[in-house]
Motif scaffolding. Structure first.
Motif, short mmCIF file in Angstrom:
data_model
loop_
_atom_site.label_atom_id
_atom_site.label_comp_id
_atom_site.label_asym_id
_atom_site.label_seq_id
_atom_site.Cartn_x
_atom_site.Cartn_y
_atom_site.Cartn_z
N ASP A 21 33.26 22.65 45.58
CA ASP A 21 32.21 22.40 46.57
C ASP A 21 32.71 22.63 48.00
O ASP A 21 32.55 21.79 48.89
N THR A 23 32.63 25.46 51.22
CA THR A 23 31.95 26.62 51.77
C THR A 23 32.92 27.78 51.89
O THR A 23 34.04 27.63 52.39
N ASN A 40 27.73 27.87 47.67
CA ASN A 40 28.81 27.78 48.67
C ASN A 40 29.28 29.16 49.12
O ASN A 40 30.14 29.26 49.99
N THR A 235 30.59 21.20 57.88
CA THR A 235 31.17 22.07 56.85
C THR A 235 30.14 22.65 55.89
O THR A 235 30.46 23.61 55.17
N LYS A 236 28.94 22.12 55.83
CA LYS A 236 27.88 22.69 54.99
C LYS A 236 26.85 23.41 55.86
O LYS A 236 25.63 23.30 55.66
N GLN A 238 25.87 26.36 55.92
CA GLN A 238 25.07 27.43 55.34
C GLN A 238 23.61 27.05 55.12
O GLN A 238 22.72 27.89 55.22
#
Length: 295
Positions: A21, A23, A40, A235-236, A238
């Motif tokens: 999990d 990216t 991811n 960090t997520k 996207q």
């Protein structure tokens, strides 16, 4: 994670990123089947499908469907791209252009394609647009260019569209590219006449004592854009990229959207994402003996 370069390594890292999990940004690979069901995975280099979409959009914005001929060799991958081009032709419907593009499949397997004949495809006194989803065989493209050049009359206008690898061909004379109004799709473009590019090149030379390779521009753009997204969204990042307006950097734009390989499954999971991809593709024209953005 940002990188790596080789396709096999990209696949390994993509699977690792999915399982952990994390990216993962892939700057180089243009393959759309690196990692299955991986929310991811972010692909910076547009897929060939995106290239086809951009070519068809540009063609339909400037020409009539009856002007267009799709030419490909009798090879499975090229015939598949012909189907994709026809699919996008139906997707990007205009008010007065609903016809399918004409098709010409080249079955000639000789080394110099001596049986290739395009004379009957050229509209006398009008405009003929050739879309050629072929790039693995330079001899074929050379033979095709030569055939078009000898078949057209002075009053005939010809425009030829193809893929980015054409820019690296070294056998074909530049006069063919100039006289046949060649256009190519490209995931990146470095305009050496742009003052911002010139400033970057000068600073790079002053720092490292050598001019920057194309990979330098890509690395700079990727680190700057995704560094900004990391700072802005965490960090997520996207999941927030579709909210961002397309941004132009040194050699590309970033216009990233989710990819759903099987749209029929959307109803089962509204948040389904198979991967993320930059869909922006330059359309470049060869004019005055160099590539430049097409109108």
């Amino acid at each position: 994670i940002i990188g790596p370069y080789r396709r096999n390594n990209v696949r390994l890292v993509a699977n690792f990123a999915r399982n952990k999990d994390i990216t993962f940004v892939s700057p180089y690979s243009a393959s759309s089947n690196i990692s299955d069901r991986n929310p991811n995975y972010i692909q910076v280099n547009p897929s060939l499908r995106s290239h086809c979409a951009s070519i068809v959009q540009h063609v339909k914005a400037n020409y009539e469907n009856e002007d267009v001929v799709v030419i490909a060799r009798d090879e499975n991958d090229e015939l598949g791209w012909v189907e994709t081009i026809q699919e996008f032709n139906k997707t990007f419907v205009t008010d007065n252009d609903t016809l399918s593009f004409r098709e010409y499949v080249v079955s000639d397997k000789t080394a110099d394609f001596r049986d290739l004949n395009v004379e009957n495809l050229i509209r006398p006194g009008g405009t003929t647009v050739f879309i050629v989803p072929s790039y693995r065989n330079e001899n074929f493209i050379y033979s095709l260019f030569r055939q078009i050049a000898v078949s057209k009359n002075v009053e005939d206008r010809v425009v030829v569209y193809g893929f980015q690898p054409w820019m690296n061909y070294d056998r074909i004379d530049f006069d063919f590219f100039e006289n046949l109004n060649v256009h190519v799709s490209s995931g990146s473009f470095i305009d050496k006449y742009d003052p911002e590019i010139q400033l970057f090149m000068r600073k790079y030379f002053e720092e490292y004592g050598m001019p920057p390779e194309d990979e330098v521009f890509l690395g700079y753009d990727v680190m700057l854009y995704f560094g900004r997204m990391l700072k802005k969204y965490g960090t997520k990042f996207q999941v927030s990229l579709e909210r961002e307006d397309p941004e132009t950097y040194l050699q590309t734009q970033f216009d990233i959207e989710r990819v759903i390989n099987n749209p029929n499954l959307i109803n089962d999971n509204l948040n389904r994402v198979d991967q993320w991809m930059n869909k922006f593709v330059h359309i470049l024209k060869f004019q005055n003996y160099h590539y430049q953005p097409a109108d």
